[in-house]
Design an enzyme around this catalytic site. Structure first.
Site, PDB file in Angstrom:
ATOM      1  N   GLY A  14       0.846  -1.210   0.000  1.00 22.24           N
ATOM      2  CA  GLY A  14       0.000   0.000   0.000  1.00 22.24           C
ATOM      3  C   GLY A  14       0.871   1.247   0.000  1.00 22.24           C
ATOM      4  N   ARG A  24      13.447  10.240  -3.128  1.00 25.54           N
ATOM      5  CA  ARG A  24      14.364  11.358  -3.391  1.00 25.54           C
ATOM      6  C   ARG A  24      15.628  11.229  -2.534  1.00 25.54           C
ATOM      7  NH1 ARG A  24      15.023  16.138  -0.463  1.00 25.54           N
ATOM      8  NH2 ARG A  24      15.800  17.921  -1.658  1.00 25.54           N
ATOM      9  N   ARG A  75       0.962  -5.172  -5.150  1.00 22.83           N
ATOM     10  CA  ARG A  75       1.131  -6.321  -4.256  1.00 22.83           C
ATOM     11  C   ARG A  75       1.294  -7.515  -5.189  1.00 22.83           C
ATOM     12  NH1 ARG A  75      -0.759  -4.058   0.802  1.00 22.83           N
ATOM     13  NH2 ARG A  75      -2.501  -2.657   0.515  1.00 22.83           N
ATOM     14  N   ASP A 106       4.922  -4.626   6.041  1.00 24.66           N
ATOM     15  CA  ASP A 106       5.289  -6.002   6.421  1.00 24.66           C
ATOM     16  C   ASP A 106       5.327  -6.976   5.236  1.00 24.66           C
ATOM     17  OD1 ASP A 106       2.544  -5.802   6.242  1.00 24.66           O
ATOM     18  OD2 ASP A 106       2.126  -6.937   8.070  1.00 24.66           O
ATOM     19  N   THR A 129       4.490   2.816   5.422  1.00 26.74           N
ATOM     20  CA  THR A 129       3.093   2.359   5.541  1.00 26.74           C
ATOM     21  C   THR A 129       2.355   3.302   6.481  1.00 26.74           C
ATOM     22  OG1 THR A 129       1.639   0.675   6.531  1.00 26.74           O
ATOM     23  CG2 THR A 129       3.906   0.637   7.272  1.00 26.74           C
ATOM     24  N   ASP A 131       0.143   2.428   8.424  1.00 27.15           N
ATOM     25  CA  ASP A 131      -0.362   1.652   9.563  1.00 27.15           C
ATOM     26  C   ASP A 131       0.447   1.783  10.857  1.00 27.15           C
ATOM     27  OD1 ASP A 131      -2.359   0.748   7.926  1.00 27.15           O
ATOM     28  OD2 ASP A 131      -1.464  -1.220   7.568  1.00 27.15           O
ATOM     29  N   ASP A 133       2.659  -0.179  12.023  1.00 24.62           N
ATOM     30  CA  ASP A 133       2.566  -1.467  12.727  1.00 24.62           C
ATOM     31  C   ASP A 133       3.841  -2.308  12.627  1.00 24.62           C
ATOM     32  OD1 ASP A 133       2.356  -1.928  10.032  1.00 24.62           O
ATOM     33  OD2 ASP A 133       0.680  -3.332  10.176  1.00 24.62           O
ATOM     34  N   ARG A 166     -26.034  13.724  16.685  1.00 24.17           N
ATOM     35  CA  ARG A 166     -25.883  12.339  16.236  1.00 24.17           C
ATOM     36  C   ARG A 166     -24.678  11.634  16.844  1.00 24.17           C
ATOM     37  NH1 ARG A 166     -27.432  13.186   9.868  1.00 24.17           N
ATOM     38  NH2 ARG A 166     -29.623  12.663  10.151  1.00 24.17           N
ATOM     39  N   MET A 173      -8.418   3.313   8.703  1.00 21.16           N
ATOM     40  CA  MET A 173      -7.673   2.166   8.184  1.00 21.16           C
ATOM     41  C   MET A 173      -6.853   1.464   9.259  1.00 21.16           C
ATOM     42  SD  MET A 173      -6.355   2.792   4.328  1.00 21.16           S
ATOM     43  CE  MET A 173      -7.432   2.340   2.972  1.00 21.16           C
ATOM     44  N   GLY A 174      -6.362   0.294   8.904  1.00 19.69           N
ATOM     45  CA  GLY A 174      -5.570  -0.523   9.822  1.00 19.69           C
ATOM     46  C   GLY A 174      -6.220  -1.885   9.918  1.00 19.69           C
ATOM     47  N   ARG A 175      -5.891  -2.734   8.918  1.00 20.95           N
ATOM     48  CA  ARG A 175      -6.539  -4.045   8.843  1.00 20.95           C
ATOM     49  C   ARG A 175      -6.332  -4.837  10.139  1.00 20.95           C
ATOM     50  NH1 ARG A 175      -5.872  -5.762   3.094  1.00 20.95           N
ATOM     51  NH2 ARG A 175      -3.732  -5.242   3.612  1.00 20.95           N
ATOM     52  N   ARG A 250     -25.033   7.160  12.754  1.00 17.67           N
ATOM     53  CA  ARG A 250     -24.586   7.096  11.364  1.00 17.67           C
ATOM     54  C   ARG A 250     -23.203   6.457  11.308  1.00 17.67           C
ATOM     55  NH1 ARG A 250     -29.057   8.479  10.883  1.00 17.67           N
ATOM     56  NH2 ARG A 250     -29.994   9.993   9.473  1.00 17.67           N
ATOM     57  N   GLN A 258      -7.177   8.366   3.362  1.00 21.11           N
ATOM     58  CA  GLN A 258      -6.107   8.291   4.380  1.00 21.11           C
ATOM     59  C   GLN A 258      -4.746   7.968   3.772  1.00 21.11           C
ATOM     60  OE1 GLN A 258      -7.846   6.002   8.027  1.00 21.11           O
ATOM     61  NE2 GLN A 258      -9.179   5.629   6.295  1.00 21.11           N
TER      62      GLN A 258
HETATM   63  O1  F6P Z   1      -1.393  -1.337   4.774  1.00 17.34           O
HETATM   64  C1  F6P Z   1      -1.958  -0.126   4.430  1.00 17.34           C
HETATM   65  C2  F6P Z   1      -3.446  -0.227   4.236  1.00 17.34           C
HETATM   66  O2  F6P Z   1      -3.955   1.045   3.891  1.00 17.34           O
HETATM   67  C3  F6P Z   1      -4.230  -0.832   5.415  1.00 17.34           C
HETATM   68  O3  F6P Z   1      -4.474   0.092   6.447  1.00 17.34           O
HETATM   69  C4  F6P Z   1      -5.475  -1.286   4.724  1.00 17.34           C
HETATM   70  O4  F6P Z   1      -6.082  -2.320   5.457  1.00 17.34           O
HETATM   71  C5  F6P Z   1      -4.968  -1.800   3.401  1.00 17.34           C
HETATM   72  O5  F6P Z   1      -3.735  -1.118   3.162  1.00 17.34           O
HETATM   73  C6  F6P Z   1      -5.886  -1.571   2.237  1.00 17.34           C
HETATM   74  O6  F6P Z   1      -5.294  -2.117   1.101  1.00 17.34           O
HETATM   75  P1  F6P Z   1      -5.804  -1.876  -0.395  1.00 17.34           P
HETATM   76  O7  F6P Z   1      -5.487  -0.463  -0.781  1.00 17.34           O
HETATM   77  O8  F6P Z   1      -5.021  -2.854  -1.196  1.00 17.34           O
HETATM   78  O9  F6P Z   1      -7.271  -2.109  -0.379  1.00 17.34           O
END
Ligand code: F6P
Length: 326
Positions: A14, A24, A75, A106, A129, A131, A133, A166, A173-175, A250, A258
């Site tokens: 990503g 650069r 990927r 990773d 990244t 993330d 992580d 509301r 994000m952050g799988r 909502r 992001q």
């Molecule tokens: O690893 C970066 C990230 O943005 C994660 O936070 C997210 O889960 C994933 O990539 C989404 O990947 P894609 O853009 O391939 O859907």
């Protein structure tokens, strides 16, 4: 130790704001040390297909401030196979590449580890990244920009939440990682955050809604993408609506905004520092490591440790969200 003459440079996985700043830095630092740089487009995929080209000073002009990656990214499934990696190695030899710098997360370093074990090719990684992580660096390139993007978006959601009285469930994000949710939850004054690293998020949220202050006019709950198994924020939104029909609820998914945008100063500086350090470390004989920054010092972490998912969530952060959203 053979002298490095030609560094192959690529971004993978990503994308993240600041990847261009890192590109650069690597190109300019290498040229400074009279080392050539060969750009590889679309990460491991482009490596396998021979999409390589020489880079010069000019090819990285005016990119320090640009989001995305001029080298493109992908990927690659093929690189996960030995055959794929063999093909990639033969392409690198064809272009006289004798070392690699990989910018990614990773998945990128998992590939780099396999490649470095199989072939005689020094390879170093830069943490790119959103993330945050990875083990072996306090922050990853792109994280600071992403959390500022989230904070600004949630500020806007707060405006409309407040006007309509509301409750908003906002997915960030952050799988597998709650790092984005954690800081943006504090910064946006969220009432609760739900992250995969803490199993009590949903119970706490329900408790809050049941027993918390009733005079609040808006509520923001930040949910990490990895939370809520099947349906993420929508699933959590459904549960909240079911249990608390009196709240006007909502769901808002922030998604790929992001990943874009101009990198912040912090990301540009981090990218520049680790980019320069990686070139000089290759010259000094380092290989199979990720270059990061820990306590403001350059640090080196073997790929196999860097990819151990960083679940080191400071419990104080969770406490802060709870205390300050009274
Ligand atoms: O690893 C970066 C990230 O943005 C994660 O936070 C997210 O889960 C994933 O990539 C989404 O990947 P894609 O853009 O391939 O859907």
């Amino acid at each position: 130790m053979a002298q490095i003459k030609n560094i192959g440079l690529f971004t993978s996985g990503g994308d993240a704001p600041g990847m261009n700043s890192a590109i650069r830095a690597v190109v300019r630092a290498a040229l400074f040390h009279d080392i050539k740089v060969t750009g590889i487009r679309r990460g491991y995929e482009g490596m396998i297909h021979g999409d390589l080209f020489p880079m010069d000073r000019k090819s990285v002009s005016n990119i320090i401030q640009r989001g995305g990656t001029i080298l493109k990214t992908a990927r690659s499934e093929q690189f996960k196979t030995v055959e794929g990696r063999k093909l990639a190695y033969s392409q690198l030899k064809e272009f006289n590449v004798d070392a690699l710098i990989a910018i990614g997360g990773d998945g990128t370093f998992r590939g780099a580890k396999a490649f470095g074990d199989e072939f005689d090719m020094p390879i170093l990684g830069l943490p790119g990244t959103i993330d945050n992580d990875l083990m072996g660096t306090d922050f990853t390139i792109g994280y600071d920009t992403a959390i500022n993007t989230v904070m600004n978006a949630v500020d806007k959601i707060r405006d409309t939440a407040e006007s309509h009285d509301r409750l908003f469930i906002v997915e960030v994000m952050g799988r597998d990682s709650g790092m984005i949710a954690l800081r943006t939850g504090i910064a946006s004054g969220a009432e609760a955050i739900l992250i995969p690293e803490s199993k009590t998020g949903l119970t706490n949220l329900f408790d809050r809604l049941e027993n918390g202050r009733k005079d609040k006019t808006s509520r923001i709950v930040i949910v990490a993408e990895g939370e809520g198994e099947e349906g993420g924020a929508f699933e959590i939104g459904r549960l909240v609506k079911e249990k608390f029909p009196n709240y006007d609820t909502r769901v808002s998914i922030l998604g790929h905004i992001q990943r874009g945008g101009k990198p912040t100063c912090m990301d540009r500086v981090l990218a520049s520092r680790v980019g320069v350090a990686a070139v000089e470390a290759l010259m000094a004989g380092y290989r199979n490591e990720m270059v990061g920054v820990i306590h403001n010092e350059i640090s080196f972490t073997p790929f196999e440790h860097a990819i151990k998912h960083n679940t080191d969530i400071d419990p104080n952060f969770l406490k802060i969200v709870e205390m300050l959203s009274l």
